[in-house]
Write an enzyme that holds these catalytic residues in place. Structure first.
Site, short mmCIF file in Angstrom:
data_model
loop_
_atom_site.label_atom_id
_atom_site.label_comp_id
_atom_site.label_asym_id
_atom_site.label_seq_id
_atom_site.Cartn_x
_atom_site.Cartn_y
_atom_site.Cartn_z
CG MET A 167 -31.09 1.02 -14.82
SD MET A 167 -30.48 0.15 -16.27
CE MET A 167 -31.86 0.20 -17.44
CB CYS A 223 -24.80 -1.92 -12.73
SG CYS A 223 -24.49 -3.20 -13.86
CB SER A 246 -0.84 0.12 1.47
OG SER A 246 -1.74 -0.97 1.37
CD GLU A 272 -18.81 3.02 -12.60
OE1 GLU A 272 -19.71 3.57 -13.16
OE2 GLU A 272 -18.88 1.90 -11.90
CB THR A 287 18.13 4.82 5.36
OG1 THR A 287 19.12 4.73 6.13
CG2 THR A 287 17.88 6.37 5.22
CG HIS A 302 -20.04 -0.25 -14.24
ND1 HIS A 302 -20.41 -0.16 -12.90
CD2 HIS A 302 -20.83 -1.56 -14.51
CE1 HIS A 302 -21.02 -1.22 -12.45
NE2 HIS A 302 -21.34 -2.14 -13.46
CG ASP A 324 5.17 -10.65 -1.34
OD1 ASP A 324 5.53 -10.43 -0.26
OD2 ASP A 324 4.37 -9.66 -2.13
#
Ligand code: GLN
Length: 547
Positions: A383, A380, A14, A521, A187, A519, A146
């Site tokens: 609606m 979607c 993140s 957006e 650091t 969609h 990982d």
């Protein structure tokens, strides 16, 4: 021939790798280069389509119908380059391809191994379309070290080894934690993270260091020395008020210059940053605020509706208003009056979603918006809920509902105003589905055309009668109810070109009530806000002046 920039992360997750990649893409564009961004995810799902939004946030849909990581949304919002299926890959997809090849006998009797078979597959993927752009930016999900990520790190090491010198660079994001007790930035975690990379044969050319405090010159020198990068290539990334400040902030810190230096592009073309200056100006110089309620199910995790939130911000920028988004859990008023929860908002948005939980609350939200003349945007599922509300409360079909919920409950309770779509056309081809298809990748996905009714509100908003928008749904409003609903005042103002699938509905006697099956957006950009979001926020602003 593209140059490749591999973006990795270390110390913690993140850190904003996706954002840094997207911002760098936009800065390279500002200097006149063409770019494409790609995400390589080590998880084993074939794609994020089957993951819960609680797990992984929003699923971003591309024009060509891929269900991808939400970072592709960042990439598009910052560069305007439409992402493709081939810009998102996971271990699951790579292994599926390798195993399919093995079953077909493509490997001619060889033993299948991570190196070279899996790594070759990853390398082939990275190179797709390389001739089309000046820069290909490839972000590796997760952090170095990982276990799952190892084949990807190995693949990018080999990739650069296979290529002529100077064609690939590595940019690594790390964290410089601040110890309040000693008043210092530390650091060491960065040094360890770089060591971890070096142990798998990768040496970063650029270090982007996230820090809450200014990085003193001395610390920068220390990082450069211990991590074997040039001092100018230690770039600070400070916390920002808005993500859209990232291109200008990274430019000020010298990120794009460091990248061009690393590729020895000299002289570097001067950047034109006017677009980003305008975006930032619109964020900071606003006149008024509007309060918008997003009435959904996945409200605990804002990332679940990432693109919607961003599109609302873009609408705010277009109107120079600050948009305050509130997350309202629809389930809370499933069996109560919605008014106390929704009073005072200047607009209501019901986003997409799956499953029955919370849908009665969403239906009430649509009713509340309709009855109180509050601007409503249903996306979607939003609606579908608006149509069910209209059917139940205006057209007199009291048992109207969606087949989705009956299917889930295993019994028939509703009149299926929204039904399971099993056949449709895409371009010139017919697509068929059955009730017991796999869940992954079987929805109506990607870009589809719609025809808008001349003179309708949406035709005015779009300034066109033909649009193309991205879809992701299994269920559809049944055209059989069109006449009844239109008689009740709900206009079917957008339809699929063959006239069979309702794409948009609007209430004719309401200031702003629009439901869309797609969609919008996903296509909004800060420098080019989506017309529906732009006008929705304008309507919210107007409503705010009335109340
Ligand atoms: N669950 C609904 C469907 O599949 C809506 C999907 C969505 O909102 N993206 O049709």
């Amino acid at each position: 021939m593209a140059r490749f920039i591999f973006i990795t992360g270390g110390v913690v997750s993140s850190l904003g790798k996706g954002l840094a990649s997207a911002a760098l893409g936009s800065l390279l564009q500002a200097r006149g280069f063409s770019v494409r961004l790609r995400k390589l995810d080590p998880y084993l799902n074939v794609d994020p389509g089957t993951m819960s939004p609680f797990e992984h946030g929003e699923v971003f849909i591309t024009d060509d119908g891929a269900e991808t990581d939400l970072d592709l949304g960042h990439y598009e919002r910052f560069t305007g380059v439409a992402a493709r299926k081939t810009d998102s890959i996971s271990s699951g997809r790579i292994y599926t391809t390798v195993l399919e090849k093995e079953r077909r006998g493509d490997y001619l009797g060889k033993t299948i191994q991570v190196i070279p078979h899996v790594t070759n597959e990853i390398k082939d993927f990275i190179a797709i379309g390389e001739d089309e752009v000046d820069f290909m930016l490839c972000e590796i999900g997760g952090t170095v070290g990982d276990i799952e990520g190892l084949p990807f790190f190995e693949a990018i090491r080999q990739f650069s080894h296979d290529r002529p010198r100077g064609q690939c660079i590595y940019m690594h994001l790390t964290l410089l934690p601040y110890l309040a007790a000693s008043g210092e930035l530390k650091t060491k975690p960065t040094q360890h993270s770089v060591k971890e990379m070096q142990s798998i044969g990768l040496a970063p050319d650029i270090l982007v260091c996230r820090s809450e405090h200014p990085i003193p010159e001395k610390e920068r020198e220390k990082i450069a020395l211990f991590c074997n990068v040039r001092k100018e290539s230690v770039v600070a990334a400070y916390d920002l008020k808005s993500i859209y400040e990232a291109p200008l902030a990274y430019h000020e810190q010298g990120l794009d210059q460091a990248v061009l230096d690393a590729f020895e592009i000299n002289p570097a073309p001067r950047p034109d940053l006017r677009v980003w200056r305008d975006v930032v100006d619109r964020i900071h110089n606003t006149d008024g605020e509007v309060n918008v309620a997003i009435v959904g199910k996945y409200t605990q995790l804002e990332d679940a509706y990432k693109s919607i939130k961003e599109a609302l911000m873009h609408g705010g920028m277009a109107n120079r208003v600050k948009v305050n988004v509130s997350w309202v859990d629809a389930e809370v008023f499933d069996s109560e009056d919605a008014a106390p929860y929704l009073a005072g908002y200047h607009a209501i948005l019901v986003p997409g979603g799956f499953g029955e939980r919370g849908t009665e609350g969403k239906i009430k939200a649509a009713q509340y918006a309709r009855e109180n003349n509050i601007p409503y945007l249903g996306i979607c599922l939003g609606m579908q809920m608006a149509v069910i509300e209209a059917a139940r409360n205006v057209a007199g079909l009291s048992s109207a509902g969606s087949e989705e919920f009956d299917h889930e409950a295993g019994k028939k309770r509703f009149e299926p105003v929204v039904y399971h779509l099993k056949e449709w056309v895409q371009g010139n081809a017919k697509v068929s589905r059955s009730a017991d298809d796999n869940k992954g990748g079987t929805m109506r996905l990607g870009a589809y055309d719609a025809t808008l009714q001349p003179g309708s509100k949406v035709a005015q908003i779009y300034g066109s009668n033909a649009i193309e928008e991205r879809h992701r749904h299994r269920y559809e409003v049944d055209i059989a109810y069109k006449d009844k609903l239109e008689a009740a005042g709900m206009r079917f103002s957008g339809m699929s070109p063959d006239g069979r699938l309702p794409e948009i509905v609007e209430w004719t006697d309401h200031p702003w009530f629009i439901g869309v099956q797609f969609h919008p957006e996903l296509k909004s950009k800060p420098f080019n806000p989506h017309p529906l979001f732009k006008d929705f926020v304008r309507a919210a602003k107007e409503h705010s002046r009335l109340v």
